[in-house]
Design a protein around this motif. Structure first.
Motif, short mmCIF file in Angstrom:
data_model
loop_
_atom_site.label_atom_id
_atom_site.label_comp_id
_atom_site.label_asym_id
_atom_site.label_seq_id
_atom_site.Cartn_x
_atom_site.Cartn_y
_atom_site.Cartn_z
N ASP A 93 0.59 -1.09 0.35
CA ASP A 93 -0.03 -0.06 -0.02
C ASP A 93 0.78 1.57 -0.08
O ASP A 93 2.16 1.36 -0.02
N GLU A 113 1.32 1.33 -4.83
CA GLU A 113 0.20 2.06 -5.24
C GLU A 113 0.77 3.65 -4.81
O GLU A 113 0.38 2.74 -3.86
N ASP A 116 -2.74 6.61 -3.76
CA ASP A 116 -3.61 5.69 -2.68
C ASP A 116 -4.56 5.11 -3.31
O ASP A 116 -5.33 6.08 -4.12
N ASP A 119 -8.99 0.88 -0.27
CA ASP A 119 -8.65 -0.26 0.35
C ASP A 119 -9.26 -1.37 -1.18
O ASP A 119 -9.15 -2.72 -0.94
N LEU A 122 -7.00 -2.20 -3.50
CA LEU A 122 -5.74 -2.88 -3.33
C LEU A 122 -6.99 -4.35 -3.12
O LEU A 122 -5.40 -5.14 -4.24
N SER A 126 -5.24 -7.60 -5.61
CA SER A 126 -3.93 -9.05 -4.65
C SER A 126 -5.37 -9.91 -5.22
O SER A 126 -4.13 -10.74 -5.88
N MET A 133 -0.98 -9.35 -0.11
CA MET A 133 -1.26 -7.80 0.68
C MET A 133 -0.07 -7.31 1.76
O MET A 133 -0.57 -8.13 2.27
N SER A 135 0.32 -4.70 4.22
CA SER A 135 -0.36 -3.06 5.09
C SER A 135 -0.09 -3.59 6.07
O SER A 135 0.46 -4.47 6.99
#
Length: 246
Positions: A93, A113, A116, A119, A122, A126, A133, A135
């Motif tokens: 992230d 990424e 941003d 979520d 992202l 994934s 992922m 984070s």
């Protein structure tokens, strides 16, 4: 009818996710009698990405198990290295840019990424690209769309790198990947990248590599010693350096 009462204990590495009273020994909890063990554990703050084995009275169960009255639950952390059928590929992230660059420096496939994208996007990436992922956002790691995920435990880049390498043991191929865009590097002649070089660079260096995707040129410049120290330490502890371009 009374709701089931269970007891739980958590592995030490999971204590940062749970409230202080649940960090020492067993603690009691009444459940609704219908929620799965996975839901119960997440409701207490632990992302399932960080859970290894779930034990009920000493026997392993899936996270779909529905706890019954008087059961004792032990929540273990993930094994290190975490088993993987194929070399892991990562998605990071917006807050993990330095970690992304260091993973790429070691030849690890690390998509990143920035800015941003949110979520949901992202998690969708994934899943679509089968990437783990990475984070520090617990909410993101709880999203059901994720293909796989992992919490990054430290805020320090050096410790973050050790955390990921020790957990996933990805094969290392230093100097083989573009730290800017994640593309593969290949050896090129000085002439082919001359337009990217200043006079001093052109006079001082003869070995060059270039990203096949974004065209960025690389050479062993002023920062090479610092980068080489990062590579050498990682290779010494976690793997063997491959022969690569650059």
């Amino acid at each position: 009818m009374d709701r089931p009462q269970i007891s739980l204990d958590f592995a030490p590495e999971l204590h940062l996710f749970v409230a202080a009273p649940r960090r020492v020994g067993r603690s009691e909890l009444r459940t609704d009698g219908t929620s799965t063990l996975g839901h119960v554990v997440e409701s207490l703050g632990v992302p399932l990405t960080e859970v290894g084995t779930l034990l009920v009275d000493g026997r392993p169960v899936p996270d779909s198990h529905v706890p019954a009255d008087a059961e004792h639950i032990s929540v273990r952390g993930v094994a290190r290295p975490q088993p993987s059928a194929t070399p892991p590929r990562f998605l990071l992230d917006v807050h993990l840019g330095t970690l992304a660059r260091r993973l790429r420096l070691l030849g690890v496939d690390a998509a990143y990424e920035n800015p941003d994208i949110g979520d949901a996007a992202l998690a969708a990436r994934s899943a679509a690209e089968q990437r783990v992922m990475l984070s520090r956002d617990r909410g993101l790691l709880r999203r059901r769309e994720l293909w796989a995920g992992a919490y990054v435990y430290s805020h320090r880049p050096a410790e973050q790198l050790r955390d990921v390498l020790s957990r996933f043991a990805p094969p290392l191929a230093p100097w083989s990947r573009c730290t800017t865009c994640n593309g593969p590097l290949h050896t090129v002649t000085k002439t082919s990248v001359r337009e990217q070089l200043r006079d001093g660079t052109e006079r001082s260096y003869d070995a060059f590599a270039q990203c096949a995707d974004c065209g960025q040129a690389y050479w062993r410049g002023a920062h090479h010693a610092r980068l080489d120290a990062i590579v050498s330490e990682a290779v010494r502890e976690f793997g063997t350096a491959a022969s690569t371009a650059g």
